[in-house]
Design an enzyme around this catalytic site. Structure first.
Site, PDB file in Angstrom:
ATOM      1  N   LYS A  45       1.043  -1.158   0.171  1.00  0.00           N
ATOM      2  CA  LYS A  45       0.287  -0.309  -0.326  1.00  0.00           C
ATOM      3  C   LYS A  45       0.926   1.481  -0.100  1.00  0.00           C
ATOM      4  O   LYS A  45       1.885   1.011   0.213  1.00  0.00           O
ATOM      5  CB  LYS A  45      -1.244   0.015   1.628  1.00  0.00           C
ATOM      6  CG  LYS A  45       0.040   0.401   2.794  1.00  0.00           C
ATOM      7  CD  LYS A  45      -1.128  -0.144   3.405  1.00  0.00           C
ATOM      8  CE  LYS A  45      -0.633   0.204   5.238  1.00  0.00           C
ATOM      9  NZ  LYS A  45      -0.830  -0.087   6.545  1.00  0.00           N
ATOM     10  N   TYR A  91      13.399  30.924   4.896  1.00  0.00           N
ATOM     11  CA  TYR A  91      12.065  31.433   5.898  1.00  0.00           C
ATOM     12  C   TYR A  91      12.083  31.819   7.323  1.00  0.00           C
ATOM     13  O   TYR A  91      12.508  30.494   7.878  1.00  0.00           O
ATOM     14  CB  TYR A  91      10.868  31.096   5.488  1.00  0.00           C
ATOM     15  CG  TYR A  91      10.915  30.677   4.094  1.00  0.00           C
ATOM     16  CD1 TYR A  91      10.446  32.238   2.977  1.00  0.00           C
ATOM     17  CD2 TYR A  91      10.708  29.804   2.926  1.00  0.00           C
ATOM     18  CE1 TYR A  91      10.484  32.315   1.840  1.00  0.00           C
ATOM     19  CE2 TYR A  91      10.038  29.748   1.890  1.00  0.00           C
ATOM     20  CZ  TYR A  91      10.432  30.719   1.500  1.00  0.00           C
ATOM     21  OH  TYR A  91       9.794  31.176  -0.586  1.00  0.00           O
ATOM     22  N   MET A 132       9.157  24.608   0.612  1.00  0.00           N
ATOM     23  CA  MET A 132       8.481  23.214  -0.263  1.00  0.00           C
ATOM     24  C   MET A 132       9.432  22.723  -1.236  1.00  0.00           C
ATOM     25  O   MET A 132       9.185  21.198  -1.529  1.00  0.00           O
ATOM     26  CB  MET A 132       7.956  24.481  -1.525  1.00  0.00           C
ATOM     27  CG  MET A 132       6.656  22.921  -2.006  1.00  0.00           C
ATOM     28  SD  MET A 132       5.626  23.853  -3.494  1.00  0.00           S
ATOM     29  CE  MET A 132       4.372  24.635  -2.333  1.00  0.00           C
TER      30      MET A 132
HETATM   31  C1  LIG Z   1      -0.491  -1.647   6.738  1.00  0.00           C
HETATM   32  C2  LIG Z   1      -0.497  -2.888   7.218  1.00  0.00           C
HETATM   33  C3  LIG Z   1      -0.225  -3.775   7.824  1.00  0.00           C
HETATM   34  C4  LIG Z   1       1.492  -3.280   7.496  1.00  0.00           C
HETATM   35  O1  LIG Z   1       1.897  -3.121   9.050  1.00  0.00           O
HETATM   36  P1  LIG Z   1       2.827  -3.112   8.712  1.00  0.00           P
HETATM   37  O2  LIG Z   1       3.648  -2.236  10.336  1.00  0.00           O
HETATM   38  O3  LIG Z   1       4.540  -1.926   8.393  1.00  0.00           O
HETATM   39  O4  LIG Z   1       4.027  -4.268   9.124  1.00  0.00           O
HETATM   40  C5  LIG Z   1      -0.610  -4.562   7.221  1.00  0.00           C
HETATM   41  N1  LIG Z   1      -1.693  -5.397   7.938  1.00  0.00           N
HETATM   42  C6  LIG Z   1      -2.668  -3.890   7.431  1.00  0.00           C
HETATM   43  C7  LIG Z   1      -4.190  -4.022   7.953  1.00  0.00           C
HETATM   44  C8  LIG Z   1      -2.809  -2.903   7.272  1.00  0.00           C
HETATM   45  O5  LIG Z   1      -2.888  -1.733   7.296  1.00  0.00           O
END
Ligand SMILES: *Cc1c(COP(=O)(O)O)cnc(C)c1O
Length: 368
Positions: free
Chosen positions: A33, A261, A309
């Site tokens: 993800k 800044y 930025m």
């Molecule tokens: C992101 C996520 C993981 C992985 O988590 P880590 O701590 O990066 O290993 C596993 N299960 C779910 C549901 C997640 O959202």
């Protein structure tokens, strides 16, 4: 020639997954993800499969579709979606869906009717994180409805799953409490005639420190990319991401001169300052102002003044830096360079956020 780049060592991802797989008899779902935590979802997924992962995990349907479009046919699960989205398309593409409520189950059933193909679902029980998942109070109703839909051939309940609150502290009392709720949930599912082949709850931290949580599948994310989920322990993981830039401009400025800044930083003496072409649009946290560590020509310095930025400035004192010299923000740490953990500490965040932020479109990613 790059002015800044994020370099990804795909071999590191492969070997991290192999290391995680060697420590468990469960299947490994590589979590890709957030564009593979900033490492690129598709290349990271391929590297993880080479290391022995047999599942891919993502949040959104869009992330799952991206994997399928790239030709990845590996079992894939998406867990952050809502009714009204292209669920039928997900079913047709054999994407497993996390289901946390009756509303989600109904959407899945409707989509299964539309496609004429049973939906592959993983029922989620909220064991204490209070994020997604059915509460223990709502669980029996969800399980009962899913069992009915399974009998009608509309769903296949492949999994029952949950997620930990505090796995990064291996002895934390919430872990055992959540496991108790999980076991109860599995028992209730069984009583309603469900026999999920995949029970899963372990993230990276639990995969590395709590074998009693592995069940049939583990879901490591951050550890796949070589970052430790547990403060102070590396587990032999290899960080996959290096973020670096070229010194774009070097100049001499007077003592007592304010930098960037708001002039939150002043030179202590006459100094050479280096302009680095990376800013918060590229993933450098603004919280790294006057604290983010960098390495230039083998020496450590800090961001001097505010991160902008697109750029920040480093006061290197009397050191001779030439335009084009390499400025390393973070890497493996093997050559004395800062790590994503060092950046996380400097910015008051976690290593997860540091690497994930560096997924910006403006910084080219190179793969080795
Ligand atoms: C992101 C996520 C993981 C992985 O988590 P880590 O701590 O990066 O290993 C596993 N299960 C779910 C549901 C997640 O959202």
């Amino acid at each position: 020639m790059w002015q800044a780049e994020v370099q990804i060592d795909l071999g590191a991802i492969t070997s991290n997954i192999a290391l995680l797989a060697s420590g468990t008899s469960a299947q490994v779902m590589a979590v890709v993800k957030g564009d593979g935590y900033g490492h690129g979802a598709v290349p990271s997924a391929r590297a993880a499969l080479a290391g022995g992962a047999t599942w891919l995990g993502v949040c959104t349907l869009g992330e799952a579709f991206e994997l399928r479009e790239a030709g990845l046919t590996t079992p894939t699960m998406a867990w952050l979606w809502m009714p009204g989205q292209p669920v039928a398309s997900a079913i047709k593409q054999d994407i497993d869906l996390g289901v946390s409520s009756i509303g989600h189950l109904k959407a899945v059933i409707d989509a299964a009717r539309e496609t004429g193909q049973p939906a592959r679902i993983h029922l989620k029980i909220d064991t204490g994180l209070s994020r997604s998942g059915a509460t223990p109070a709502d669980w029996p109703t969800l399980v009962e409805a899913a069992a009915r839909a399974q009998k009608e051939g509309l769903v296949k309940a492949i999994g029952v799953w949950s997620h930990f609150v505090y796995a990064d502290e291996p002895g934390h009392e919430t872990i055992d409490r959540q496991l108790d709720v999980f076991h109860d949930g599995l028992e209730i599912a069984k009583r309603h005639g469900l026999d999920p082949q995949l029970r899963h709850i372990a993230n990276s931290a639990a995969t590395l420190t709590r074998p009693d949580t592995h069940f049939d599948l583990v879901r490591p994310g951050v550890a796949s990319y070589g970052l430790s989920p547990v403060e102070g322990q590396s587990f032999g993981l290899r960080p996959a991401m290096t973020a670096r830039a070229q010194a774009m401009l070097v100049k001499r400025i007077p003592q007592g001169q304010g930098i960037s800044y708001g002039h939150t930083y002043f030179t202590a003496a006459q100094a050479n300052v280096v302009l680095v072409p990376l800013g918060y649009a590229d993933g450098v946290p603004r919280h790294a102002s006057s604290s983010g560590p960098v390495q230039i020509n083998g020496k450590r310095y800090k961001v001097s003044g505010r991160v902008c930025m697109d750029q920040f400035v480093v006061d290197v004192g009397d050191a001779q830096v030439t335009e084009g010299d390499e400025v390393i923000l973070f890497g493996t740490g093997e050559h004395g360079e800062p790590t994503a953990d060092d950046w996380a500490r400097a910015c008051g965040t976690i290593n997860y956020e540091i690497v994930t932020r560096f997924g910006s479109a403006r910084v080219p990613r190179t793969y080795v």
